[in-house]
Design a protein around this motif. Structure first.
Motif, PDB file in Angstrom:
ATOM      1  N   LEU A 269     -16.259 -57.971  -7.909  1.00 54.63           N
ATOM      2  CA  LEU A 269     -16.248 -56.793  -8.760  1.00 54.63           C
ATOM      3  C   LEU A 269     -16.449 -57.203 -10.201  1.00 54.63           C
ATOM      4  CD1 LEU A 269     -13.108 -55.128  -7.165  1.00 54.63           C
ATOM      5  CD2 LEU A 269     -15.489 -54.578  -6.659  1.00 54.63           C
ATOM      6  N   LYS A 270     -17.067 -56.329 -10.982  1.00 49.75           N
ATOM      7  CA  LYS A 270     -17.271 -56.620 -12.405  1.00 49.75           C
ATOM      8  C   LYS A 270     -16.050 -56.239 -13.204  1.00 49.75           C
ATOM      9  CE  LYS A 270     -22.236 -56.243 -12.211  1.00 49.75           C
ATOM     10  NZ  LYS A 270     -23.446 -55.609 -12.632  1.00 49.75           N
TER      11      LYS A 270
ATOM     12  N   THR B 293     -12.504 -45.528  -5.983  1.00 50.72           N
ATOM     13  CA  THR B 293     -11.783 -46.037  -7.156  1.00 50.72           C
ATOM     14  C   THR B 293     -10.568 -46.847  -6.686  1.00 50.72           C
ATOM     15  OG1 THR B 293     -10.248 -44.175  -7.401  1.00 50.72           O
ATOM     16  CG2 THR B 293     -12.430 -43.922  -8.412  1.00 50.72           C
TER      17      THR B 293
ATOM     18  N   SER C 199     -20.700 -51.331  -2.488  1.00 55.28           N
ATOM     19  CA  SER C 199     -21.633 -50.379  -3.121  1.00 55.28           C
ATOM     20  C   SER C 199     -21.361 -48.930  -2.741  1.00 55.28           C
ATOM     21  CB  SER C 199     -23.084 -50.742  -2.781  1.00 55.28           C
ATOM     22  OG  SER C 199     -23.389 -52.049  -3.201  1.00 55.28           O
TER      23      SER C 199
ATOM     24  N   GLY D 102     -20.074 -46.012  -4.644  1.00 50.91           N
ATOM     25  CA  GLY D 102     -19.819 -45.677  -6.039  1.00 50.91           C
ATOM     26  C   GLY D 102     -18.729 -44.670  -6.310  1.00 50.91           C
TER      27      GLY D 102
ATOM     28  N   PRO E  51     -18.126 -49.829  -8.876  1.00 51.30           N
ATOM     29  CA  PRO E  51     -17.938 -49.559 -10.304  1.00 51.30           C
ATOM     30  C   PRO E  51     -16.736 -48.683 -10.626  1.00 51.30           C
ATOM     31  CG  PRO E  51     -19.903 -48.437  -9.461  1.00 51.30           C
ATOM     32  CD  PRO E  51     -19.404 -49.329  -8.373  1.00 51.30           C
TER      33      PRO E  51
ATOM     34  N   ASP F 120     -19.226 -54.623  -5.618  1.00 53.89           N
ATOM     35  CA  ASP F 120     -20.058 -53.622  -6.280  1.00 53.89           C
ATOM     36  C   ASP F 120     -19.443 -52.221  -6.193  1.00 53.89           C
ATOM     37  OD1 ASP F 120     -22.214 -52.497  -7.657  1.00 53.89           O
ATOM     38  OD2 ASP F 120     -23.400 -52.220  -5.825  1.00 53.89           O
TER      39      ASP F 120
ATOM     40  N   LYS G 254     -11.406 -50.304 -11.394  1.00 54.35           N
ATOM     41  CA  LYS G 254     -11.264 -50.813 -12.772  1.00 54.35           C
ATOM     42  C   LYS G 254     -10.166 -51.862 -12.931  1.00 54.35           C
ATOM     43  CE  LYS G 254     -14.271 -47.762 -14.284  1.00 54.35           C
ATOM     44  NZ  LYS G 254     -15.647 -48.170 -14.504  1.00 54.35           N
TER      45      LYS G 254
END
Length: 200
Positions: free
Chosen positions: A199-200, A152, A147, A149, A174, A172, A177
């Motif tokens: 990770l999403k 990268t 978490s 944010g 974001p 978490d 990528k």
């Protein structure tokens, strides 16, 4: 010193309240003050003591080599011989550590684990700086980044310099990528690394 510790704890607690945009600048400035590096202090008390003071001032915790208990109270930092307490683990959950303070970590030789969770000021430059510290390149075994944010792919990839890293947990994030690219990069550079991704 006790007064400073109590005030910094109270101020850190206030950060969680909703504030106007103008007050955000105040907290950013105050956090920068907490992160300021005092090279004279590092020289006088040694890197582990100075780094402990910095980390606890910013709301993080440390654990010393040979101890099970986490040190989280600035006012109860251990006293005694300066070379007795060596930082083995850092838990920076909800802390305000930022890149300008990372020079505190330059002389640390025994740090094996770092946990960065909900650290709003941690960004790629912080991870790149950490991964360039020669002592940490040798000593680091475990790392968790959760978490944060502003992190990268670029910051995560920089961690491959921790040549003895055995465990890396990423959750978490974001800003991350390209999961597959990260997996491949670590398979190539650190084949024995246990990499866990949420990770999403």
């Amino acid at each position: 010193m006790m007064l400073f510790g109590k005030i910094s704890q109270q101020l850190c607690g206030l950060k969680k309240l909703p504030w106007s945009r103008d007050s955000r600048y105040f907290w950013g400035w105050l956090n920068a003050v907490f992160n300021k590096v005092d090279h004279d202090r590092i020289r006088d008390v040694g890197p582990d003591r100075a780094a402990s003071e910095w980390l606890l001032r910013c709301g993080a915790m440390v654990r010393y080599h040979g101890q099970q208990r986490w040190q989280k109270d600035y006012n109860h930092l251990p006293t005694g011989p300066l070379d007795k307490y060596k930082i083995q683990a850092i838990d920076a959950t909800d802390s305000c550590i930022m890149s300008i303070g990372f020079d505190h970590m330059e002389g640390l030789q025994y740090v094996e684990k770092i946990r960065l969770c909900k650290c709003h000021y941690i960004e790629d430059g912080c991870l790149e700086r950490l991964s360039q510290l020669e002592n940490l390149q040798k000593s680091m075994l475990e790392m968790e980044i959760i978490s944060c944010g502003n992190v990268t792919d670029k910051g995560i990839i920089a961690l491959h310099h921790f040549r003895n890293l055995k465990y890396l947990f990423l959750s978490d994030l974001p800003g991350v990528k390209e999961k597959e690219k990260i997996v491949q990069a670590f398979k190539t550079s650190l084949p024995s690394l246990e990499l866990k991704l949420d990770l999403k």
